[in-house]
Motif scaffolding. Structure first.
Motif, mmCIF file in Angstrom:
data_model
loop_
_atom_site.group_PDB
_atom_site.id
_atom_site.type_symbol
_atom_site.label_atom_id
_atom_site.label_comp_id
_atom_site.label_asym_id
_atom_site.label_seq_id
_atom_site.Cartn_x
_atom_site.Cartn_y
_atom_site.Cartn_z
ATOM 1 N N ASN A 1 0.858 -1.180 0.000
ATOM 2 C CA ASN A 1 0.000 0.000 0.000
ATOM 3 C C ASN A 1 0.896 1.233 0.000
ATOM 4 N N ARG A 2 0.292 2.384 -0.237
ATOM 5 C CA ARG A 2 1.045 3.626 -0.206
ATOM 6 C C ARG A 2 0.424 4.572 0.817
ATOM 7 N N THR A 3 1.271 5.240 1.565
ATOM 8 C CA THR A 3 0.776 6.235 2.513
ATOM 9 C C THR A 3 0.414 7.514 1.746
ATOM 10 N N ASP A 4 -0.114 8.481 2.462
ATOM 11 C CA ASP A 4 -0.478 9.761 1.845
ATOM 12 C C ASP A 4 0.728 10.462 1.235
ATOM 13 N N THR A 5 1.903 10.123 1.761
ATOM 14 C CA THR A 5 3.130 10.737 1.228
ATOM 15 C C THR A 5 3.854 9.789 0.262
ATOM 16 N N ASN A 6 3.124 8.755 -0.221
ATOM 17 C CA ASN A 6 3.615 7.825 -1.246
ATOM 18 C C ASN A 6 4.753 6.921 -0.757
ATOM 19 N N ILE A 7 4.758 6.627 0.536
ATOM 20 C CA ILE A 7 5.751 5.714 1.117
ATOM 21 C C ILE A 7 5.177 4.302 1.094
ATOM 22 N N ARG A 8 6.001 3.325 0.688
ATOM 23 C CA ARG A 8 5.564 1.935 0.680
ATOM 24 C C ARG A 8 5.228 1.469 2.096
ATOM 25 N N GLU A 9 4.152 0.688 2.205
ATOM 26 C CA GLU A 9 3.727 0.135 3.501
ATOM 27 C C GLU A 9 3.232 -1.285 3.261
ATOM 28 N N TYR A 10 3.797 -2.241 4.027
ATOM 29 C CA TYR A 10 3.529 -3.660 3.791
ATOM 30 C C TYR A 10 2.765 -4.258 4.959
ATOM 31 N N ASN A 11 1.876 -5.219 4.664
ATOM 32 C CA ASN A 11 1.129 -5.893 5.720
ATOM 33 C C ASN A 11 1.837 -7.189 6.119
ATOM 34 N N LEU A 12 1.255 -7.889 7.077
ATOM 35 C CA LEU A 12 1.871 -9.111 7.605
ATOM 36 C C LEU A 12 1.971 -10.203 6.540
ATOM 37 N N ASN A 13 0.980 -10.303 5.662
ATOM 38 C CA ASN A 13 1.028 -11.306 4.597
ATOM 39 C C ASN A 13 2.193 -11.066 3.650
ATOM 40 N N SER A 14 2.460 -9.807 3.361
ATOM 41 C CA SER A 14 3.606 -9.475 2.504
ATOM 42 C C SER A 14 4.918 -9.869 3.183
ATOM 43 N N LEU A 15 4.998 -9.608 4.485
ATOM 44 C CA LEU A 15 6.201 -9.980 5.233
ATOM 45 C C LEU A 15 6.417 -11.491 5.191
ATOM 46 N N LYS A 16 5.360 -12.263 5.464
ATOM 47 C CA LYS A 16 5.487 -13.729 5.469
ATOM 48 C C LYS A 16 5.884 -14.244 4.090
ATOM 49 N N LYS A 17 5.310 -13.655 3.048
ATOM 50 C CA LYS A 17 5.650 -14.068 1.692
ATOM 51 C C LYS A 17 7.120 -13.803 1.405
ATOM 52 N N LEU A 18 7.609 -12.618 1.802
ATOM 53 C CA LEU A 18 9.007 -12.284 1.544
ATOM 54 C C LEU A 18 9.955 -13.188 2.324
ATOM 55 N N LEU A 19 9.589 -13.565 3.536
ATOM 56 C CA LEU A 19 10.429 -14.483 4.310
ATOM 57 C C LEU A 19 10.575 -15.825 3.593
ATOM 58 N N ASN A 20 9.490 -16.308 3.012
ATOM 59 C CA ASN A 20 9.540 -17.554 2.237
ATOM 60 C C ASN A 20 10.376 -17.383 0.974
ATOM 61 N N VAL A 21 10.171 -16.264 0.289
ATOM 62 C CA VAL A 21 10.955 -15.974 -0.916
ATOM 63 C C VAL A 21 12.441 -15.913 -0.583
ATOM 64 N N ALA A 22 12.775 -15.228 0.507
ATOM 65 C CA ALA A 22 14.177 -15.087 0.907
ATOM 66 C C ALA A 22 14.798 -16.446 1.222
#
Length: 302
Positions: free
Chosen positions: A36-57
């Motif tokens: 997702n993007r914040t109002d200032t266009n900063i990337r923001e990730y949820n828990l599912n994204s974190l878990k997916k990246l841990l598996n990818v890594a």
């Protein structure tokens, strides 16, 4: 305080070991994550994204090309993880325990540890999985990547596992005329895992113990000596004593404990590793780490 469920790209870098620049490339080229993007266009990730990246890594660090990983569906991803986890059990276990931490998932913690125990003794489990995990979590906590609640959750579960092993060892009667260790943490010190594992190793070496636990003023040690003579005191300094130097603490120890030359003190922990052994009195021994403790216990048995 709200539990952290949204993560920055820097958090993901800290947790996965994958550089933020690389994560951005993977997002753009393979649509790997959808932040997702914040109002200032900063990337923001949820828990599912974190878990997916841990598996990818995990797969990426085991030699699977990112293009192949990105093309896998959920079922194929699990199959690949299972295949590589059979060879790299400890690395995969640390990833699973991180997931258990973020989900506050006790069953996943138990399942992960139980699977490891099928092929490892508890000492191996501690050195290969628990210590690397705790060291990483310490860094993550200091950088604000994880909440204190996450660190406390996983630390308490590890403590429970060590205590279960201690209870089993305490059922064995110790030989007569062997040294007795009295274990304690200094006043205001509450970081107990290192001391608990030292307790486990001392019992495993077949010595008797008196475990006092956390937050013990020096004057309390005198009461133990009323009932037991010639103890070996063992303490673990992680963050305390904070304002005093180790040298000052030892002077107080000598002033508090009578006949200190005969009353040995073994010291462990982060603060002791930086201490010059030359300043230590003859009755005080600095133990570098738990592997050094095992060696010292074996020498004592001889």
């Amino acid at each position: 305080m709200a539990i952290k469920t949204k993560f920055s790209i820097k958090d993901l870098e800290n947790l996965s070991g994958i550089k933020a620049h690389t994560i951005r490339i993977w997002e753009k080229r393979y649509n790997l994550l959808e932040p997702n993007r914040t109002d200032t266009n900063i990337r923001e990730y949820n828990l599912n994204s974190l878990k997916k990246l841990l598996n990818v890594a995990f797969l990426y660090n085991n030699g699977v090309k990112i293009s192949k990983i990105a093309a896998l569906d959920e079922k194929e991803t699990k199959a690949q993880i299972k295949k590589h986890a059979a060879v790299n059990k400890e690395t995969r276990a640390i990833t699973s325990l991180k997931t258990a931490m973020f989900e506050f998932n006790y069953p996943l913690f138990t399942k992960t540890v139980s699977e490891l125990e099928e092929s490892n003794d508890f000492r191996t489990l501690f050195f290969k999985v628990f210590i690397p995990l705790l060291e990483e979590l310490g860094t993550l906590w200091h950088t604000g990547t994880i909440d204190p609640a996450h660190e406390h959750f996983i630390s308490e579960l590890i403590k429970q596992r060590i205590i279960a092993e201690i209870v089993a060892l305490q059922k064995t009667e110790k030989p007569a005329n062997t040294p007795t260790f009295c274990l304690y943490l200094p006043y205001q010190e509450i970081h107990e895992i290192g001391l608990l594992f030292a307790h486990y190793e001392i019992l495993k070496a077949n010595f008797s113990t008196i475990y006092l636990g956390t937050n013990i003023p020096l004057k309390n040690l005198k009461h133990v000596l009323k009932h037991h003579k010639d103890l070996i005191f063992l303490s673990y300094f992680t963050v305390k004593p904070e304002q005093k130097s180790i040298e000052q603490y030892l002077k107080e120890y000598g002033a508090t404990i009578q006949n200190t030359q005969n009353q040995k003190l073994w010291l462990m922990g982060r603060r002791i590793r930086k201490t010059d052994s030359q300043i230590l009195p003859s009755n005080v021994k600095a133990i570098r780490d738990h592997k050094d403790l095992i060696k010292q216990l074996n020498d004592l048995k001889k």
